[in-house]
Write a protein that holds these residues in place. Sequence first.
Motif, PDB file in Angstrom:
ATOM      1  N   VAL A   1       0.864  -1.184   0.000  1.00 34.22           N
ATOM      2  CA  VAL A   1       0.000   0.000   0.000  1.00 34.22           C
ATOM      3  C   VAL A   1       0.900   1.233   0.000  1.00 34.22           C
ATOM      4  CG1 VAL A   1      -1.887   1.219   1.136  1.00 34.22           C
ATOM      5  CG2 VAL A   1      -1.682  -1.274   1.406  1.00 34.22           C
ATOM      6  N   SER A   2       0.671   2.123  -0.940  1.00 34.31           N
ATOM      7  CA  SER A   2       1.421   3.382  -0.991  1.00 34.31           C
ATOM      8  C   SER A   2       0.454   4.544  -0.833  1.00 34.31           C
ATOM      9  CB  SER A   2       2.202   3.504  -2.299  1.00 34.31           C
ATOM     10  OG  SER A   2       1.334   3.471  -3.420  1.00 34.31           O
ATOM     11  N   HIS A   3       1.028   5.693  -0.460  1.00 34.24           N
ATOM     12  CA  HIS A   3       0.237   6.886  -0.192  1.00 34.24           C
ATOM     13  C   HIS A   3       0.724   8.039  -1.050  1.00 34.24           C
ATOM     14  CE1 HIS A   3      -1.928   9.997   2.030  1.00 34.24           C
ATOM     15  NE2 HIS A   3      -2.563   9.043   2.690  1.00 34.24           N
ATOM     16  N   THR A   4      -0.212   8.855  -1.523  1.00 31.55           N
ATOM     17  CA  THR A   4       0.138   9.958  -2.424  1.00 31.55           C
ATOM     18  C   THR A   4       0.791  11.126  -1.707  1.00 31.55           C
ATOM     19  OG1 THR A   4      -2.039  11.011  -2.215  1.00 31.55           O
ATOM     20  CG2 THR A   4      -1.778   9.349  -3.939  1.00 31.55           C
ATOM     21  N   SER A   5       0.650  11.191  -0.372  1.00 26.57           N
ATOM     22  CA  SER A   5       1.275  12.243   0.410  1.00 26.57           C
ATOM     23  C   SER A   5       2.708  11.860   0.752  1.00 26.57           C
ATOM     24  CB  SER A   5       0.489  12.476   1.705  1.00 26.57           C
ATOM     25  OG  SER A   5       1.228  13.252   2.626  1.00 26.57           O
ATOM     26  N   ALA A   6       3.556  12.869   0.999  1.00 28.90           N
ATOM     27  CA  ALA A   6       4.926  12.620   1.447  1.00 28.90           C
ATOM     28  C   ALA A   6       5.063  12.747   2.957  1.00 28.90           C
ATOM     29  CB  ALA A   6       5.883  13.596   0.765  1.00 28.90           C
TER      30      ALA A   6
ATOM     31  N   LYS B   1       9.243  13.442  -1.324  1.00 24.18           N
ATOM     32  CA  LYS B   1       8.965  14.823  -0.944  1.00 24.18           C
ATOM     33  C   LYS B   1       8.746  15.721  -2.153  1.00 24.18           C
ATOM     34  CE  LYS B   1      11.412  14.756   3.473  1.00 24.18           C
ATOM     35  NZ  LYS B   1      12.530  15.325   4.250  1.00 24.18           N
ATOM     36  N   GLU B   2       9.448  15.436  -3.244  1.00 25.50           N
ATOM     37  CA  GLU B   2       9.364  16.325  -4.404  1.00 25.50           C
ATOM     38  C   GLU B   2       8.085  16.160  -5.210  1.00 25.50           C
ATOM     39  OE1 GLU B   2      12.259  12.966  -5.681  1.00 25.50           O
ATOM     40  OE2 GLU B   2      11.454  13.860  -3.844  1.00 25.50           O
ATOM     41  N   TRP B   3       7.337  15.086  -4.995  1.00 27.08           N
ATOM     42  CA  TRP B   3       6.099  14.921  -5.762  1.00 27.08           C
ATOM     43  C   TRP B   3       4.880  14.566  -4.908  1.00 27.08           C
ATOM     44  CZ3 TRP B   3       9.648  10.730  -5.922  1.00 27.08           C
ATOM     45  CH2 TRP B   3       9.142   9.484  -5.568  1.00 27.08           C
ATOM     46  N   GLY B   4       5.029  14.492  -3.600  1.00 30.00           N
ATOM     47  CA  GLY B   4       3.889  14.131  -2.766  1.00 30.00           C
ATOM     48  C   GLY B   4       2.803  15.191  -2.774  1.00 30.00           C
ATOM     49  N   ILE B   5       1.561  14.766  -2.888  1.00 29.08           N
ATOM     50  CA  ILE B   5       0.411  15.667  -2.832  1.00 29.08           C
ATOM     51  C   ILE B   5      -0.716  14.980  -2.081  1.00 29.08           C
ATOM     52  CG2 ILE B   5       0.947  16.854  -5.001  1.00 29.08           C
ATOM     53  CD1 ILE B   5      -1.289  15.216  -6.300  1.00 29.08           C
TER      54      ILE B   5
ATOM     55  N   ALA C   1       7.126   5.388  -2.528  1.00 34.27           N
ATOM     56  CA  ALA C   1       6.019   4.710  -3.213  1.00 34.27           C
ATOM     57  C   ALA C   1       6.446   4.102  -4.545  1.00 34.27           C
ATOM     58  CB  ALA C   1       4.875   5.698  -3.425  1.00 34.27           C
ATOM     59  N   VAL C   2       7.209   4.844  -5.326  1.00 35.02           N
ATOM     60  CA  VAL C   2       7.620   4.346  -6.642  1.00 35.02           C
ATOM     61  C   VAL C   2       8.556   3.153  -6.495  1.00 35.02           C
ATOM     62  CG1 VAL C   2       8.910   4.918  -8.737  1.00 35.02           C
ATOM     63  CG2 VAL C   2       7.244   6.539  -7.817  1.00 35.02           C
ATOM     64  N   GLN C   3       9.484   3.236  -5.564  1.00 37.35           N
ATOM     65  CA  GLN C   3      10.401   2.116  -5.338  1.00 37.35           C
ATOM     66  C   GLN C   3       9.654   0.869  -4.877  1.00 37.35           C
ATOM     67  OE1 GLN C   3      12.832   4.204  -2.498  1.00 37.35           O
ATOM     68  NE2 GLN C   3      14.451   4.640  -3.992  1.00 37.35           N
TER      69      GLN C   3
ATOM     70  N   ASN D   1      -0.268  10.995  -8.860  1.00 31.83           N
ATOM     71  CA  ASN D   1       1.120  11.449  -8.847  1.00 31.83           C
ATOM     72  C   ASN D   1       2.116  10.302  -8.705  1.00 31.83           C
ATOM     73  OD1 ASN D   1      -0.185  11.430  -6.237  1.00 31.83           O
ATOM     74  ND2 ASN D   1       1.655  12.324  -5.355  1.00 31.83           N
ATOM     75  N   ASN D   2       1.841   9.345  -7.813  1.00 32.75           N
ATOM     76  CA  ASN D   2       2.728   8.189  -7.693  1.00 32.75           C
ATOM     77  C   ASN D   2       2.725   7.342  -8.953  1.00 32.75           C
ATOM     78  OD1 ASN D   2       3.628   8.656  -5.054  1.00 32.75           O
ATOM     79  ND2 ASN D   2       1.950   7.514  -4.135  1.00 32.75           N
TER      80      ASN D   2
END
Length: 302
Positions: free
Chosen positions: A38-43, A70-74, A100-102, A123-124
Amino acid sequence: MIKQIFIDTDMGSDCDDVAAVAIMAHFHKLGKINLLGVSHTSANPRVVEYLDMVCRFYGYKTKNLATAGKEWGIGEFREGFFDDVLKDFSYGAPESGLNAVQLMRKQLAKVKDATILCIGPLNNMSRFLDSPPDEISPLSGKEILAQNVKEVVVMGGIFADKRYAFYGETFDVEYNIKSDVYSSKNFIENCPAKMTFVEFELGYNVKTFADTVASMLETPIKRAYKLFKADSRESWDVIAALYCLFGENGYYRASADGECVVEDNGKTNFYEKQGGKHRYLIETASKESIVAYVREIEHELF
């Protein structure tokens, strides 16, 4: 063969995300699916504790949790809401080694016929699509999506020039898509995997989880709905989760194949196209029977 499912969510300021992730964790515990992560769109680094709390409470005990970089979290993430839902349920803050991407690259590179459930901004997903080969996998994100992902389920979009009145606003652009239009456009238009849209309309008039809110038992789902001041809630993410689990199953059917095009303002248009990679779900049952269907699943979580 059980389904291999990965979830990307913006869970944290609303309550239907909590129910959707809980449902998937529950069916993982039952052995009906393998929840890859599970990944999250926020950083926000505290998100991992929140994800861990919901997943563990409902039966998914894992370290495969991650936030956006941090550079793409929303994504809206209200600390007060977060703290109140965590109260009495937190298991502590697990370490999160991968972003998340990794995590997507690691988990999706080693399976076949996976399903990705997207219940937040994209975004992810856009970053994953564009990710190059690395030490995790010799494949690019686009190659992983093409070779290993059977379907991407996107809760998002409003088609056919529909407009909705909701919370004092009238709009024709859906929240998850408009939150990061560049990423939405990039991922939707360039992802090589089949994509099924659960558009805004499907959850709009289907309010569920009233039984959980009214129950005596305190749970993360009940806490989230009560703090959201909802006796029940529209079921966008819940319906997307149940489609991931059970497919069309008499309550929905898929549209003809086509192509979703995202305009610069986030508006989504669907065009039928033979051989197109996109489709959207269409209701084939009454709202009342769909609510009853969701209630059966809800009661499994008590």
